[in-house]
Design a protein around this motif. Sequence first.
Motif, PDB file in Angstrom:
ATOM      1  N   THR A   1    -123.313 -41.747  43.874  1.00  0.00           N
ATOM      2  CA  THR A   1    -122.705 -40.873  44.866  1.00  0.00           C
ATOM      3  C   THR A   1    -123.770 -40.200  45.696  1.00  0.00           C
ATOM      4  N   GLY A   2    -123.564 -40.213  47.016  1.00  0.00           N
ATOM      5  CA  GLY A   2    -124.385 -39.443  47.931  1.00  0.00           C
ATOM      6  C   GLY A   2    -125.846 -39.823  47.969  1.00  0.00           C
ATOM      7  N   MET A   3    -126.188 -41.036  47.574  1.00  0.00           N
ATOM      8  CA  MET A   3    -127.573 -41.491  47.564  1.00  0.00           C
ATOM      9  C   MET A   3    -128.480 -40.473  46.884  1.00  0.00           C
ATOM     10  N   ARG A   4    -128.103 -40.040  45.696  1.00  0.00           N
ATOM     11  CA  ARG A   4    -128.930 -39.106  44.951  1.00  0.00           C
ATOM     12  C   ARG A   4    -129.871 -39.915  44.080  1.00  0.00           C
ATOM     13  N   LEU A   5    -131.062 -40.113  44.532  1.00  0.00           N
ATOM     14  CA  LEU A   5    -132.015 -40.951  43.828  1.00  0.00           C
ATOM     15  C   LEU A   5    -132.760 -40.073  42.835  1.00  0.00           C
ATOM     16  N   ARG A   6    -132.303 -40.038  41.585  1.00  0.00           N
ATOM     17  CA  ARG A   6    -132.818 -39.071  40.639  1.00  0.00           C
ATOM     18  C   ARG A   6    -134.140 -39.484  40.037  1.00  0.00           C
ATOM     19  N   TYR A   7    -134.323 -40.763  39.780  1.00  0.00           N
ATOM     20  CA  TYR A   7    -135.484 -41.158  39.023  1.00  0.00           C
ATOM     21  C   TYR A   7    -136.492 -41.964  39.820  1.00  0.00           C
ATOM     22  N   ILE A   8    -136.020 -42.749  40.792  1.00  0.00           N
ATOM     23  CA  ILE A   8    -136.956 -43.648  41.466  1.00  0.00           C
ATOM     24  C   ILE A   8    -136.421 -44.000  42.842  1.00  0.00           C
ATOM     25  N   VAL A   9    -137.288 -44.053  43.819  1.00  0.00           N
ATOM     26  CA  VAL A   9    -136.940 -44.557  45.139  1.00  0.00           C
ATOM     27  C   VAL A   9    -137.912 -45.669  45.436  1.00  0.00           C
ATOM     28  N   ALA A  10    -137.458 -46.889  45.254  1.00  0.00           N
ATOM     29  CA  ALA A  10    -138.315 -48.047  45.502  1.00  0.00           C
ATOM     30  C   ALA A  10    -137.449 -49.270  45.521  1.00  0.00           C
ATOM     31  N   PRO A  11    -137.857 -50.304  46.243  1.00  0.00           N
ATOM     32  CA  PRO A  11    -137.124 -51.556  46.201  1.00  0.00           C
ATOM     33  C   PRO A  11    -137.374 -52.289  44.907  1.00  0.00           C
ATOM     34  N   LEU A  12    -136.591 -53.331  44.664  1.00  0.00           N
ATOM     35  CA  LEU A  12    -136.886 -54.195  43.536  1.00  0.00           C
ATOM     36  C   LEU A  12    -138.268 -54.797  43.733  1.00  0.00           C
ATOM     37  N   ALA A  13    -138.892 -55.198  42.649  1.00  0.00           N
ATOM     38  CA  ALA A  13    -140.243 -55.775  42.741  1.00  0.00           C
ATOM     39  C   ALA A  13    -140.150 -57.173  43.313  1.00  0.00           C
ATOM     40  N   ILE A  14    -140.158 -57.238  44.636  1.00  0.00           N
ATOM     41  CA  ILE A  14    -140.036 -58.521  45.316  1.00  0.00           C
ATOM     42  C   ILE A  14    -141.239 -58.696  46.220  1.00  0.00           C
ATOM     43  N   ALA A  15    -141.466 -59.915  46.659  1.00  0.00           N
ATOM     44  CA  ALA A  15    -142.532 -60.173  47.620  1.00  0.00           C
ATOM     45  C   ALA A  15    -142.019 -59.783  48.988  1.00  0.00           C
ATOM     46  N   ALA A  16    -142.517 -58.676  49.508  1.00  0.00           N
ATOM     47  CA  ALA A  16    -142.076 -58.194  50.812  1.00  0.00           C
ATOM     48  C   ALA A  16    -143.019 -58.699  51.888  1.00  0.00           C
ATOM     49  N   SER A  17    -142.613 -58.553  53.141  1.00  0.00           N
ATOM     50  CA  SER A  17    -143.457 -58.976  54.256  1.00  0.00           C
ATOM     51  C   SER A  17    -143.495 -57.882  55.299  1.00  0.00           C
ATOM     52  N   LEU A  18    -144.574 -57.805  56.049  1.00  0.00           N
ATOM     53  CA  LEU A  18    -144.668 -56.909  57.181  1.00  0.00           C
ATOM     54  C   LEU A  18    -144.488 -57.725  58.443  1.00  0.00           C
ATOM     55  N   VAL A  19    -143.649 -57.227  59.342  1.00  0.00           N
ATOM     56  CA  VAL A  19    -143.314 -57.967  60.546  1.00  0.00           C
ATOM     57  C   VAL A  19    -143.537 -57.065  61.745  1.00  0.00           C
ATOM     58  N   LEU A  20    -144.230 -57.543  62.743  1.00  0.00           N
ATOM     59  CA  LEU A  20    -144.415 -56.781  63.971  1.00  0.00           C
ATOM     60  C   LEU A  20    -143.094 -56.672  64.698  1.00  0.00           C
TER      61      LEU A  20
ATOM     62  N   GLY B   1    -147.994 -61.088  53.875  1.00  0.00           N
ATOM     63  CA  GLY B   1    -147.001 -61.305  52.837  1.00  0.00           C
ATOM     64  C   GLY B   1    -147.573 -60.986  51.469  1.00  0.00           C
ATOM     65  N   GLY B   2    -146.763 -61.220  50.433  1.00  0.00           N
ATOM     66  CA  GLY B   2    -147.220 -61.007  49.071  1.00  0.00           C
ATOM     67  C   GLY B   2    -147.266 -59.560  48.648  1.00  0.00           C
ATOM     68  N   LEU B   3    -146.620 -58.667  49.389  1.00  0.00           N
ATOM     69  CA  LEU B   3    -146.589 -57.257  49.040  1.00  0.00           C
ATOM     70  C   LEU B   3    -145.455 -56.994  48.063  1.00  0.00           C
ATOM     71  N   VAL B   4    -145.644 -56.045  47.151  1.00  0.00           N
ATOM     72  CA  VAL B   4    -144.677 -55.801  46.089  1.00  0.00           C
ATOM     73  C   VAL B   4    -144.175 -54.359  46.152  1.00  0.00           C
ATOM     74  N   SER B   5    -142.856 -54.212  46.210  1.00  0.00           N
ATOM     75  CA  SER B   5    -142.226 -52.886  46.167  1.00  0.00           C
ATOM     76  C   SER B   5    -142.795 -51.952  47.224  1.00  0.00           C
ATOM     77  N   THR B   6    -142.749 -52.383  48.466  1.00  0.00           N
ATOM     78  CA  THR B   6    -143.284 -51.550  49.544  1.00  0.00           C
ATOM     79  C   THR B   6    -142.247 -50.544  50.009  1.00  0.00           C
ATOM     80  N   GLN B   7    -142.714 -49.378  50.488  1.00  0.00           N
ATOM     81  CA  GLN B   7    -141.821 -48.416  51.119  1.00  0.00           C
ATOM     82  C   GLN B   7    -142.459 -47.764  52.327  1.00  0.00           C
ATOM     83  N   GLY B   8    -143.627 -47.132  52.167  1.00  0.00           N
ATOM     84  CA  GLY B   8    -144.233 -46.406  53.270  1.00  0.00           C
ATOM     85  C   GLY B   8    -145.423 -47.131  53.862  1.00  0.00           C
TER      86      GLY B   8
END
Length: 284
Positions: free
Chosen positions: A25-44, A65-72
């Motif tokens: 409910t209400g996007m209450r992230l109590r313990y962790i704010v992070a994506p699943l551990a996936i290979a993320a990519s940065l795109v211009l 590429g090859g980044l894991v659990s990126t957010q900021g």
Amino acid sequence: MPTVGYRANMRVDTKQLLQEAEGLTGMRLRYIVAPLAIAASLVLGAGVSAQDGPPSPSAGTMLAGGLVSTQGAAVGPDGWLYVTEGGTGGDLDITPDDAPAGETLTFGLTASISRIDPATGDKEVAAEGLPSFGFGDEGGGGLADVAFIGSRMYFLLTGSPGETGAVDYPNGIYRVNDNGTSSLYANIGKFNEDNPVDFEDAGPTGNPFALEARGTTFYVTDGNYNRLLRVNSANNIDVVASFGNVVPTGLDVKGTGPVLFTEFSAFPHAPGDSKVVTVNVPGG
């Protein structure tokens, strides 16, 4: 697995997996704010106008590429892109005081910050051995964002179950030292405990989400306590503005005018509910 948003930098979009937790409910992230551990990519970014609608899946050019659990992400004083990688949690099992039955948080020093050449996409490690929280095999997180004051790098930690006393890494801003270690700069978790909100599903230490610096002052959005915080050079924390259940996320403080941030909106995040908001400072 808690809901995860994506964090868009002015020059680079950090793509993440969005997954809603059943019954959250209400996007209450109590313990962790992070994506699943996936290979993320940065795109211009492709620079598509509002009239054109959202960009197509083919828009943009992959930078790294090859980044894991990126957010900021942030552009450093050297012109390189710095990206948080949330790691994979660790071997230490922690059960937060208000965790659902059978839900165990893990902790380890597996997070890092990568440094990426914007011209070539070459990646280097800028800092490693940083705190990571995770849910078993589902991956880790905790490093919400990265920012600079001069040449000094700082990161924002979130998702800490500080109330258990099992791990000495509270939610807050951390300074990366010359020898690669990190030290607590501003304890946002303690500030939130001392200055609680009355939301029914507010976590004990909040959910710091985004970090930006203007001069020697940091600004932080908190997606659980729904506040915009300010941290000055003396490490004093105060509330610039408080909101209802709007879930402040992305943040921009460029120039000397108002602070801008995005409202993710309350769960279930209906299309059209999200906004970009300006906040006058210091008045709030």
